[in-house]
Motif scaffolding. Structure first.
Motif, short mmCIF file in Angstrom:
data_model
loop_
_atom_site.label_atom_id
_atom_site.label_comp_id
_atom_site.label_asym_id
_atom_site.label_seq_id
_atom_site.Cartn_x
_atom_site.Cartn_y
_atom_site.Cartn_z
N UNK A 296 19.13 -28.17 -86.26
CA UNK A 296 18.65 -27.78 -84.87
C UNK A 296 19.37 -26.79 -84.06
N UNK A 297 20.75 -27.05 -83.98
CA UNK A 297 21.76 -26.34 -83.25
C UNK A 297 21.80 -24.88 -84.07
N UNK A 298 22.05 -24.76 -85.30
CA UNK A 298 21.92 -23.48 -86.10
C UNK A 298 20.76 -22.70 -85.71
N UNK A 299 19.60 -23.13 -85.76
CA UNK A 299 18.32 -22.46 -85.53
C UNK A 299 18.17 -22.00 -84.05
N UNK A 300 18.73 -22.85 -83.23
CA UNK A 300 18.60 -22.63 -81.81
C UNK A 300 19.73 -21.48 -81.41
N UNK A 301 20.88 -21.09 -81.84
CA UNK A 301 21.50 -20.32 -81.39
C UNK A 301 21.56 -19.10 -81.97
N UNK A 302 20.79 -19.08 -83.40
CA UNK A 302 20.85 -17.67 -84.08
C UNK A 302 19.96 -16.78 -83.24
N UNK A 303 20.40 -15.28 -83.29
CA UNK A 303 19.87 -14.49 -82.52
C UNK A 303 20.28 -12.95 -83.22
N UNK A 304 19.90 -11.92 -82.48
CA UNK A 304 20.24 -10.43 -82.84
C UNK A 304 21.60 -10.39 -82.65
N UNK A 305 22.26 -11.12 -81.80
CA UNK A 305 23.75 -10.91 -81.41
C UNK A 305 24.60 -12.12 -82.03
N UNK A 306 23.89 -13.16 -82.52
CA UNK A 306 24.83 -14.35 -83.10
C UNK A 306 24.19 -14.68 -84.19
N UNK A 307 25.20 -14.78 -85.21
CA UNK A 307 24.78 -15.16 -86.73
C UNK A 307 25.30 -16.82 -86.80
N UNK A 308 24.51 -17.44 -87.59
CA UNK A 308 25.16 -19.01 -87.61
C UNK A 308 24.87 -19.67 -88.98
N UNK A 309 25.73 -20.68 -89.21
CA UNK A 309 25.80 -21.38 -90.50
C UNK A 309 26.24 -22.84 -90.22
N UNK A 310 25.82 -23.60 -91.14
CA UNK A 310 25.97 -25.11 -90.96
C UNK A 310 26.95 -25.59 -91.96
#
Length: 541
Positions: A19-33
């Motif tokens: 849920x957090x990984x999806x919430x913070x992903x954007x054009x400026x921030x990539x995320x992974x779990x």
């Protein structure tokens, strides 16, 4: 130089981490779990190194039902290993990339601790560790999109105080009467709603006073705008203040990151694991919203700018990452994987739907939530094959319970079912309550989930070809992925809030969802997102 990490998020279960990984992903921030501490998770310190500039790393520590002392030490170890040039990072192992600007002033890492919006888990022990070397701790557990708000320091669900409802029915202890009570003996200061909604200087002064006194600032919040104000004020003096909250706060952090750092600084690109062609401009910047209707967990309406056209044969149900707003356009629909031919010596003929849509989907329902009953019934009504697993077999120490070959397009596994009554054309379904993981033997919730994971792992291992998974409940999701030795996931999209589509390094789709999330059509929508072609069968009288 080593790429800097923009955000370190720590969750106590896998569905929360997703849920957090999806919430913070954007054009400026990539995320992974990253799955911390599971089998195959050796070299975690090396895995923790950011792969991209400004990356958000989300750790699932799997601590919700572990003893408090173990949970505290897991948080401490994760923090220690995550800092640049710390115990878990050696300068000689720095991950150099040609596009990393040496002159870039890397901001310090923001730390977010994801907790359950219902305050389950080792909240007090983990927050105590966060406070050990932080400027301060700000706690805001509200989740407006699900109708979970905090008023006068008390969590309310659909207007009912947490301790007066039945949200903790599967727990072995009663719910706390307030957020402060959930923190045990930790010193706290309540930041009331009028203060949260006052001017920025007023809120900032209140937060500074709480942190200066060594108290955890507990914030009231009812809307996304409230959470945005809390995040903005908390980080006004830099990232030394650590944030604690539910997925609602994670969405606010995602909005903050998307606006605080221009896309040109990170040059981030959409993850290569996504199945759909990404937009040339990336996901839109999320913004604040009005409070959601209590209990609503479905997707918000697309913006006036339009939404992605659905893929042939199915709806565009996957939402953009970093959602949480009503005016954000949807991501492109998830494309169906290429059809896979059955093995020549399989001895079985796949269902027509399975051969039409590619690899099978295995839905694993490991939640005690009453809403799962109707969710499963509707999925079975659509034509999914339903497999009941016997409790005695799951609790046994022998070989894992054996599932039939995964020849259907969709198979749903539960812990309780009943056959259809004579004359009925629609399969019936009844739940067997899943005991809490804190309850005593022999009906241990954790033993049941472990048995369920062993059965699923064996079925996936024996299937010739990839299997996509839908996993409800954070405990179930983590045990299944541990059984499959999966330690890393990349976010792809969201079907609805909390139902996060992720991709394994070898290309399999995994959808995780908290057990208490989703309306009656939740599982149906998730399956249709993974398989845009309809799987319904006509029922005639």
């Amino acid at each position: 130089m080593t790429p800097y990490r923009r955000l370190l998020a720590i969750a106590d279960d896998l569905s929360g981490a997703a849920e957090v990984a999806a919430a913070v992903y954007s054009r400026t921030t990539r995320s992974r779990v990253l799955l911390f501490g599971g089998p195959g998770a050796v070299g975690m310190a090396t895995a923790l190194r950011p792969r991209h500039i400004g990356e958000a790393t989300v750790l699932d520590l799997d601590t919700r039902y572990r003893p408090a002392t173990e949970a505290a030490e897991a948080v401490r170890a994760a923090l220690r290993m995550s800092w640049p040039d710390g115990d878990g990072r050696d300068a000689s192992d720095a991950l150099d990339t040609p596009d990393t600007p040496d002159a870039m002033d890397a901001p310090d890492t923001i730390v977010l601790k994801k907790i359950d919006s219902l305050l389950r888990g080792n909240v007090a022990a983990e927050i105590a560790v966060l406070a050990e070397d932080a400027t301060g701790v700000v706690l805001a557990p509200a989740l407006p999109i699900a109708g979970r708000v905090v008023r006068s320091g008390v969590v309310h669900i659909g207007g009912v105080p947490l301790h007066e409802g039945d949200a903790w029915r599967a727990e072995a202890v009663p719910p706390p009467a307030s957020v402060a009570q959930a923190l045990g003996g930790l010193p706290t200061a309540l930041i009331t709603l009028p203060t949260v909604r006052a001017s920025r200087p007023t809120l900032l002064t209140a937060l500074r006073a709480a942190t200066a006194a060594g108290r955890v600032a507990i914030c009231d919040a009812e809307t996304d705008a409230d959470l945005d104000a809390i995040v903005g004020a908390s980080l006004a003096d830099g990232p030394g203040t650590r944030l604690v909250g539910s997925g609602g706060l994670a969405l606010a952090v995602g909005r903050h990151l998307a606006t605080a750092y221009p896309a040109t600084r990170t040059r981030a690109t959409p993850p290569a694991t996504g199945p759909a062609t990404p937009s040339t401009t990336g996901p839109p910047t999320p913004g604040a919203t009005a409070p959601a209707t209590p209990g609503t967990t479905g997707p918000a309406a697309p913006s006036a700018t339009g939404s992605a056209a659905p893929a042939a044969g199915g709806p565009a149900v996957s939402q953009a990452l970093g959602r949480g707003t009503a005016d954000t356009a949807r991501a492109p629909a998830l494309a169906a994987p290429a059809a896979a031919a059955p093995p020549a010596d399989s001895g079985t003929v796949p269902d027509a739907a399975a051969s039409r849509t590619g690899r099978p989907v295995l839905v694993v329902v490991g939640t005690a939530e009453p809403g799962a009953v109707e969710q499963v019934r509707r999925l079975v009504e659509d034509g999914a094959r339903h497999q009941r697993l016997p409790l005695a077999g799951l609790l046994a120490d022998g070989p894992p319970v054996r599932l039939p070959a995964l020849t259907a397009a969709v198979t749903v596994v539960t812990l309780g079912a009943s056959p259809g009554f004579p004359g009925r054309t629609t399969p019936s379904y009844e739940a067997v309550a899943l005991p809490s993981a804190r309850e005593a033997e022999p009906l241990s919730g954790r033993r049941l989930v472990l048995g369920l994971a062993r059965a699923v792992g064996a079925a996936v291992a024996t299937h010739r070809g990839a299997v996509d998974l839908v996993l409800t409940g954070g405990e179930t999701a983590r045990r299944v992925l541990d059984a499959l030795a999966v330690t890393e996931l990349d976010p792809v999209g969201q079907v609805h809030h909390g139902a996060v589509h992720l991709r394994t390094p070898d290309g399999r789709s995994i959808v995780t969802r908290p057990g208490s999330f989703g309306d009656a059509d939740s599982l149906r929508r998730i399956v249709r997102a993974l398989r845009p072609h309809p799987t319904e069968r006509r029922v005639t009288s």
